[in-house]
Design a protein around this motif. Structure first.
Motif, mmCIF file in Angstrom:
data_model
loop_
_atom_site.group_PDB
_atom_site.id
_atom_site.type_symbol
_atom_site.label_atom_id
_atom_site.label_comp_id
_atom_site.label_asym_id
_atom_site.label_seq_id
_atom_site.Cartn_x
_atom_site.Cartn_y
_atom_site.Cartn_z
ATOM 1 N N LYS A 62 35.185 45.969 -29.456
ATOM 2 C CA LYS A 62 35.370 46.048 -28.003
ATOM 3 C C LYS A 62 36.076 47.336 -27.613
ATOM 4 C CE LYS A 62 35.595 41.047 -27.202
ATOM 5 N NZ LYS A 62 36.500 39.931 -26.844
ATOM 6 N N GLU A 65 33.788 50.270 -27.989
ATOM 7 C CA GLU A 65 32.824 50.269 -26.886
ATOM 8 C C GLU A 65 33.485 50.816 -25.613
ATOM 9 O OE1 GLU A 65 30.416 46.902 -24.434
ATOM 10 O OE2 GLU A 65 30.400 46.708 -26.619
ATOM 11 N N LYS A 66 34.713 50.359 -25.343
ATOM 12 C CA LYS A 66 35.444 50.866 -24.170
ATOM 13 C C LYS A 66 35.658 52.366 -24.291
ATOM 14 C CE LYS A 66 38.166 46.732 -23.075
ATOM 15 N NZ LYS A 66 39.547 46.184 -23.065
ATOM 16 N N ASN A 67 36.064 52.816 -25.500
ATOM 17 C CA ASN A 67 36.306 54.241 -25.721
ATOM 18 C C ASN A 67 35.039 55.053 -25.528
ATOM 19 O OD1 ASN A 67 38.997 53.795 -26.221
ATOM 20 N ND2 ASN A 67 38.811 53.869 -28.438
ATOM 21 N N ASP A 69 32.495 54.237 -23.673
ATOM 22 C CA ASP A 69 32.203 54.213 -22.238
ATOM 23 C C ASP A 69 33.091 55.210 -21.500
ATOM 24 O OD1 ASP A 69 30.863 53.235 -19.937
ATOM 25 O OD2 ASP A 69 32.607 51.989 -19.456
ATOM 26 N N LEU A 70 34.384 55.220 -21.836
ATOM 27 C CA LEU A 70 35.299 56.170 -21.206
ATOM 28 C C LEU A 70 34.925 57.611 -21.548
ATOM 29 C CD1 LEU A 70 38.740 54.383 -21.715
ATOM 30 C CD2 LEU A 70 37.515 54.728 -19.559
ATOM 31 N N LYS A 71 34.465 57.830 -22.778
ATOM 32 C CA LYS A 71 34.060 59.175 -23.187
ATOM 33 C C LYS A 71 32.838 59.622 -22.383
ATOM 34 C CE LYS A 71 32.929 61.918 -27.256
ATOM 35 N NZ LYS A 71 32.708 61.908 -28.704
ATOM 36 N N ARG A 72 31.880 58.704 -22.199
ATOM 37 C CA ARG A 72 30.698 59.035 -21.384
ATOM 38 C C ARG A 72 31.105 59.357 -19.947
ATOM 39 N NH1 ARG A 72 28.427 54.884 -24.511
ATOM 40 N NH2 ARG A 72 28.974 53.318 -22.953
ATOM 41 N N LYS A 73 32.014 58.545 -19.408
ATOM 42 C CA LYS A 73 32.478 58.786 -18.040
ATOM 43 C C LYS A 73 33.194 60.122 -17.938
ATOM 44 C CE LYS A 73 32.919 53.980 -16.557
ATOM 45 N NZ LYS A 73 33.847 52.903 -16.152
#
Length: 121
Positions: A62, A65-67, A69-73
């Motif tokens: 999890k 996955e959050k990391n 997502d944050l990297k993509r953002k």
């Protein structure tokens, strides 16, 4: 022959012995039942370790996955910021060019007015 007191003492000894054997038997039965129903400590430890490892891996997945997502953002935000900076640079350049054109037009107009004033005098 035995006396009544000896008989009574022997009876007490028998009762005491029977009582202690009964207590030991009950203790053994209780211990057996408890041990039969409980899992071995090694098995408990292995199960707990496996459960902990599974929970850790799930939490790790999890977090990863959050990391991601944050990297993509963050990458998207950086692209948007770079684009905005490029647009700002273009607008600044356009403003400078317009300012230069205005200065040239002003000077041209001033020189024309000055020329006409000389002609009129």
């Amino acid at each position: 022959e035995i006396t009544f007191i000896e008989f009574r003492n022997a009876l007490k000894d028998i009762e005491t012995l029977a009582d202690s054997r009964f207590k030991n038997t009950m203790r053994n039965v209780t211990d057996y039942l408890l041990k039969r129903d409980e899992k071995p400590k090694a098995e408990i430890s292995t199960e707990r370790i496996a459960e902990s490892k599974k929970a850790y891996e799930e939490n790790l997945a999890k977090e990863q996955e959050k990391n991601a997502d944050l990297k993509r953002k963050l990458e998207q935000q950086q692209k948007e910021n770079k684009k905005a900076e490029e647009e700002a640079a273009q607008h600044k350049e356009m403003a400078e060019n317009l300012q230069k054109q205005l200065e040239q037009e002003r000077e041209k107009t001033l020189s024309e007015v000055s020329q006409k004033d000389k002609e009129n005098q």
